[in-house]
Design a protein around this motif. Structure first.
Motif, PDB file in Angstrom:
ATOM      1  N   ALA A 209       0.822  -1.220   0.000  1.00  0.00           N
ATOM      2  CA  ALA A 209       0.000   0.000   0.000  1.00  0.00           C
ATOM      3  C   ALA A 209       0.853   1.267   0.000  1.00  0.00           C
ATOM      4  CB  ALA A 209      -0.938  -0.003   1.197  1.00  0.00           C
ATOM      5  N   PHE A 210       2.157   1.112   0.260  1.00  0.00           N
ATOM      6  CA  PHE A 210       3.043   2.284   0.290  1.00  0.00           C
ATOM      7  C   PHE A 210       3.633   2.612  -1.078  1.00  0.00           C
ATOM      8  CE2 PHE A 210       2.422   1.205   4.573  1.00  0.00           C
ATOM      9  CZ  PHE A 210       2.590   2.367   5.307  1.00  0.00           C
ATOM     10  N   ILE A 211       3.329   1.765  -2.072  1.00  0.00           N
ATOM     11  CA  ILE A 211       3.865   2.032  -3.415  1.00  0.00           C
ATOM     12  C   ILE A 211       3.151   3.257  -3.998  1.00  0.00           C
ATOM     13  CG2 ILE A 211       3.984   1.126  -5.778  1.00  0.00           C
ATOM     14  CD1 ILE A 211       4.575  -1.611  -4.612  1.00  0.00           C
ATOM     15  N   THR A 212       3.962   4.210  -4.438  1.00  0.00           N
ATOM     16  CA  THR A 212       3.371   5.418  -5.018  1.00  0.00           C
ATOM     17  C   THR A 212       3.534   5.443  -6.537  1.00  0.00           C
ATOM     18  OG1 THR A 212       5.455   6.534  -4.548  1.00  0.00           O
ATOM     19  CG2 THR A 212       3.680   6.910  -2.991  1.00  0.00           C
ATOM     20  N   GLU A 213       4.562   4.751  -7.048  1.00  0.00           N
ATOM     21  CA  GLU A 213       4.783   4.770  -8.504  1.00  0.00           C
ATOM     22  C   GLU A 213       3.867   3.736  -9.145  1.00  0.00           C
ATOM     23  OE1 GLU A 213       9.076   4.772  -9.474  1.00  0.00           O
ATOM     24  OE2 GLU A 213       9.336   5.416  -7.383  1.00  0.00           O
ATOM     25  N   PRO A 214       2.960   4.201 -10.017  1.00  0.00           N
ATOM     26  CA  PRO A 214       1.898   3.315 -10.502  1.00  0.00           C
ATOM     27  C   PRO A 214       2.392   2.104 -11.300  1.00  0.00           C
ATOM     28  CG  PRO A 214       1.843   5.455 -11.611  1.00  0.00           C
ATOM     29  CD  PRO A 214       2.861   5.564 -10.528  1.00  0.00           C
ATOM     30  N   ASP A 215       3.590   2.176 -11.879  1.00  0.00           N
ATOM     31  CA  ASP A 215       4.044   1.050 -12.707  1.00  0.00           C
ATOM     32  C   ASP A 215       4.650  -0.085 -11.886  1.00  0.00           C
ATOM     33  OD1 ASP A 215       3.207   2.383 -14.867  1.00  0.00           O
ATOM     34  OD2 ASP A 215       5.190   3.180 -15.419  1.00  0.00           O
ATOM     35  N   LEU A 216       4.903   0.150 -10.612  1.00  0.00           N
ATOM     36  CA  LEU A 216       5.519  -0.902  -9.804  1.00  0.00           C
ATOM     37  C   LEU A 216       4.475  -1.937  -9.381  1.00  0.00           C
ATOM     38  CD1 LEU A 216       7.863   1.254  -7.524  1.00  0.00           C
ATOM     39  CD2 LEU A 216       8.547  -0.261  -9.395  1.00  0.00           C
ATOM     40  N   PRO A 217       4.788  -3.225  -9.539  1.00  0.00           N
ATOM     41  CA  PRO A 217       3.796  -4.246  -9.162  1.00  0.00           C
ATOM     42  C   PRO A 217       3.562  -4.293  -7.656  1.00  0.00           C
ATOM     43  CG  PRO A 217       5.736  -5.256 -10.217  1.00  0.00           C
ATOM     44  CD  PRO A 217       6.010  -3.782 -10.120  1.00  0.00           C
ATOM     45  N   ARG A 218       2.291  -4.394  -7.286  1.00  0.00           N
ATOM     46  CA  ARG A 218       1.925  -4.433  -5.864  1.00  0.00           C
ATOM     47  C   ARG A 218       1.584  -5.837  -5.412  1.00  0.00           C
ATOM     48  NH1 ARG A 218      -1.831   0.775  -5.186  1.00  0.00           N
ATOM     49  NH2 ARG A 218      -2.329  -0.394  -3.306  1.00  0.00           N
ATOM     50  N   SER A 219       1.590  -6.747  -6.393  1.00  0.00           N
ATOM     51  CA  SER A 219       1.322  -8.152  -6.069  1.00  0.00           C
ATOM     52  C   SER A 219       2.137  -8.985  -7.046  1.00  0.00           C
ATOM     53  CB  SER A 219      -0.168  -8.444  -6.269  1.00  0.00           C
ATOM     54  OG  SER A 219      -0.385  -9.836  -6.379  1.00  0.00           O
ATOM     55  N   ILE A 220       2.597 -10.146  -6.594  1.00  0.00           N
ATOM     56  CA  ILE A 220       3.328 -11.036  -7.509  1.00  0.00           C
ATOM     57  C   ILE A 220       2.387 -11.531  -8.616  1.00  0.00           C
ATOM     58  CG2 ILE A 220       2.945 -13.152  -6.132  1.00  0.00           C
ATOM     59  CD1 ILE A 220       6.320 -12.681  -7.605  1.00  0.00           C
ATOM     60  N   TYR A 221       1.079 -11.543  -8.326  1.00  0.00           N
ATOM     61  CA  TYR A 221       0.128 -12.042  -9.329  1.00  0.00           C
ATOM     62  C   TYR A 221      -0.129 -11.032 -10.449  1.00  0.00           C
ATOM     63  CZ  TYR A 221      -0.333 -15.351  -5.561  1.00  0.00           C
ATOM     64  OH  TYR A 221      -0.043 -16.263  -4.568  1.00  0.00           O
ATOM     65  N   ALA A 222       0.539  -9.887 -10.371  1.00  0.00           N
ATOM     66  CA  ALA A 222       0.502  -8.964 -11.504  1.00  0.00           C
ATOM     67  C   ALA A 222       1.402  -9.505 -12.615  1.00  0.00           C
ATOM     68  CB  ALA A 222       0.963  -7.580 -11.069  1.00  0.00           C
ATOM     69  N   SER A 235      -0.658  -8.127   4.863  1.00  0.00           N
ATOM     70  CA  SER A 235      -1.028  -7.820   6.237  1.00  0.00           C
ATOM     71  C   SER A 235      -1.738  -6.477   6.290  1.00  0.00           C
ATOM     72  CB  SER A 235       0.281  -7.743   7.023  1.00  0.00           C
ATOM     73  OG  SER A 235       0.108  -7.020   8.194  1.00  0.00           O
ATOM     74  N   LEU A 236      -2.607  -6.334   7.269  1.00  0.00           N
ATOM     75  CA  LEU A 236      -3.248  -5.030   7.468  1.00  0.00           C
ATOM     76  C   LEU A 236      -2.472  -4.175   8.459  1.00  0.00           C
ATOM     77  CD1 LEU A 236      -5.638  -7.033   6.553  1.00  0.00           C
ATOM     78  CD2 LEU A 236      -7.113  -5.224   7.382  1.00  0.00           C
ATOM     79  N   SER A 237      -1.374  -4.721   8.981  1.00  0.00           N
ATOM     80  CA  SER A 237      -0.633  -4.021  10.032  1.00  0.00           C
ATOM     81  C   SER A 237      -0.223  -2.629   9.605  1.00  0.00           C
ATOM     82  CB  SER A 237       0.619  -4.807  10.412  1.00  0.00           C
ATOM     83  OG  SER A 237       0.276  -5.935  11.156  1.00  0.00           O
ATOM     84  N   LYS A 238       0.442  -2.537   8.463  1.00  0.00           N
ATOM     85  CA  LYS A 238       0.981  -1.250   8.039  1.00  0.00           C
ATOM     86  C   LYS A 238      -0.023  -0.520   7.154  1.00  0.00           C
ATOM     87  CE  LYS A 238       4.073  -3.279  10.190  1.00  0.00           C
ATOM     88  NZ  LYS A 238       5.430  -3.586  10.270  1.00  0.00           N
ATOM     89  N   THR A 239      -0.792  -1.283   6.358  1.00  0.00           N
ATOM     90  CA  THR A 239      -1.775  -0.678   5.466  1.00  0.00           C
ATOM     91  C   THR A 239      -2.854   0.042   6.261  1.00  0.00           C
ATOM     92  OG1 THR A 239      -1.444  -2.483   3.921  1.00  0.00           O
ATOM     93  CG2 THR A 239      -3.477  -1.226   3.660  1.00  0.00           C
ATOM     94  N   ALA A 240      -3.341  -0.607   7.306  1.00  0.00           N
ATOM     95  CA  ALA A 240      -4.527  -0.091   7.992  1.00  0.00           C
ATOM     96  C   ALA A 240      -4.291   0.162   9.472  1.00  0.00           C
ATOM     97  CB  ALA A 240      -5.671  -1.085   7.810  1.00  0.00           C
ATOM     98  N   GLY A 241      -3.030   0.052   9.913  1.00  0.00           N
ATOM     99  CA  GLY A 241      -2.738   0.326  11.326  1.00  0.00           C
ATOM    100  C   GLY A 241      -3.157  -0.809  12.255  1.00  0.00           C
ATOM    101  N   PHE A 242      -3.143  -2.051  11.761  1.00  0.00           N
ATOM    102  CA  PHE A 242      -3.613  -3.202  12.543  1.00  0.00           C
ATOM    103  C   PHE A 242      -2.489  -3.911  13.310  1.00  0.00           C
ATOM    104  CE2 PHE A 242      -8.027  -4.914  11.349  1.00  0.00           C
ATOM    105  CZ  PHE A 242      -8.544  -3.660  11.054  1.00  0.00           C
TER     106      PHE A 242
END
Ligand code: MLT
Length: 398
Positions: A209-222, A235-242
């Motif tokens: 969720a911290f990726i800001t450059e749109p061309d970078l893959p955010r999942s290996i399934y890309a 994990s939701l730890s860093k994405t959502a503060g969990f």
């Protein structure tokens, strides 16, 4: 007398963040008047978004009446959350079948537990430096590790060596601790290598969720072919503060089928399901209700407001390092900033120096592997005021 798992003797005496906590506790006890600023462990400081809170409240309310009360839930997680995660991937252009998603209490447990599915007799590639759980969990079961060197020369993004065979490959992108992110071409090289070697990639995307450059893959399934060779942990730890609320998920595609020594076809999906049903009773319904709210479009928008706050901290840290001429990595597509220790110090030496002279806590690179021994990690998860103050103290030191 029980015969113990003596591989525990091969571990360092304590887990990295436990060791840091001990050192900081000793310092604080000896210097109670000093204000210590903690930019060490990647623990969030902002509260949960209000949609997540509402979801959690709904979960609690459901427990209060016989009609809506929930007892044991499905070990794989409730369908409402698995479907919400699948829809989130779809919005990011990646197709993931909801039934391949296993909900858990976080990526730390799953990246540690997954090694149970694999025999000791495997070539296991683990990047160095990297999140210490991958190494420790394999050492605990006596497995041999081959390290993949990440360094300034390869931008901390090691690539496969086609002349070396591997069976299991751990990748973390955006990387903890270096903040480096594999691009599409680099990840494609890993997927093609894994397919050619009939290997499995264990891909940790906890910081996607911290990726800001749109061309970078955010999942290996890309990447095409990844469902035949990769398991993804998030994990939701860093994405959502969990970090304290606890929720994560692991995607084990049904396509991951390998031939056993007796010729049987074994599915990693079925094996992980069997493991979870035996050893895990599911994440609490209440937490899953909060998590489902996170994956709505509005819930994610709230997460990104918090992420932007942390990104501003990252910018403050990066600006200070740049001003001081200190070489650093990360901080743009990641909450971590990884830099060379000033004055050729080793990382634990620098840790003590920074704690004693500026009362700032960071994470020594050596804790992430041999290649980190002259590097240091700061997290952007602190609050603004403390981050600014920490950097003012830092500036005065160098
Ligand atoms: C870190 O600081 O590396 C992380 O917070 C550790 C974790 O996620 O378990």
């Amino acid at each position: 007398m029980p015969k113990l798992n003596e591989h525990y003797q091969d571990l360092k005496e304590s887990y990295l963040f436990t060791e840091i906590a001990h050192r900081v506790a000793a310092y604080t006890a000896a210097n109670p008047d000093k204000k210590v600023i903690r930019l060490g462990i990647g623990d969030v400081t902002l509260p949960l978004g209000n949609l997540a809170i509402e979801g959690l409240h709904e979960g609690v309310d459901a427990m209060a009446s016989a009609e809506t009360f929930k007892g044991y839930g499905p070990e794989q997680g409730y369908d409402f959350l698995r479907e919400a995660i699948s829809a989130y991937y779809a919005r990011n252009g990646v197709s993931v079948d909801a039934s391949d998603i296993f909900i858990s209490d976080g990526a730390k447990s799953d990246t540690g537990n997954i090694s149970e599915l694999f025999d000791r007799d495997n070539v296991i590639l683990i990047p160095d430096p990297v999140y210490p759980v991958y190494v420790d969990s394999n050492v605990m079961s006596g497995k041999q590790i081959t390290y993949l060197a990440g360094n300034a020369g390869n931008g901390f993004l090691p690539l496969p060596d086609p002349s070396v065979h591997a069976d299991i490959i751990y990748l973390c992108s955006p990387n903890n601790p270096t903040g480096a992110v594999y691009n599409r071409e680099q990840l494609t090289a890993w997927v093609n290598y894994a397919l050619a070697n009939e290997a499995v990639i264990l891909f940790d995307s906890a910081y996607e969720a911290f990726i800001t450059e749109p061309d970078l893959p955010r999942s290996i399934y890309a990447i095409e072919g990844a469902k035949q060779c990769a398991i993804e942990f998030c994990s939701l730890s860093k994405t959502a503060g969990f970090t304290g609320t606890r929720c994560g998920y692991t995607i084990v595609p049904k396509e991951l089928v390998f031939t056993a020594s007796n010729g049987a076809e074994l599915s990693l999906h079925n094996m992980w399901n069997r493991r979870q049903c035996t050893k895990f009773n599911g994440t609490s319904y209440i937490v899953q209700k909060g998590a489902a709210a996170v994956f709505t479009e509005e819930g994610m928008k709230q997460c990104h407001e918090n992420i932007r706050y942390y990104q501003e901290n990252a910018r403050i840290i990066a600006d200070t390092l740049a001003k001081k001429g200190i070489r650093f990595y990360g901080g743009v597509n990641s909450p971590y900033i990884w830099f060379e220790c000033p004055n050729q110090m080793e990382s634990w030496e620098f840790f003590d120096y920074l704690l004693n002279h500026a009362q700032v806590v960071g994470t020594p690179g050596a804790g992430f592997g041999e290649n980190g021994k002259n590097f240091f990690r700061l997290t952007s998860f602190g609050n603004h005021e403390n981050t600014i103050e920490a950097m003012q103290r830092f500036e005065k030191l160098f």
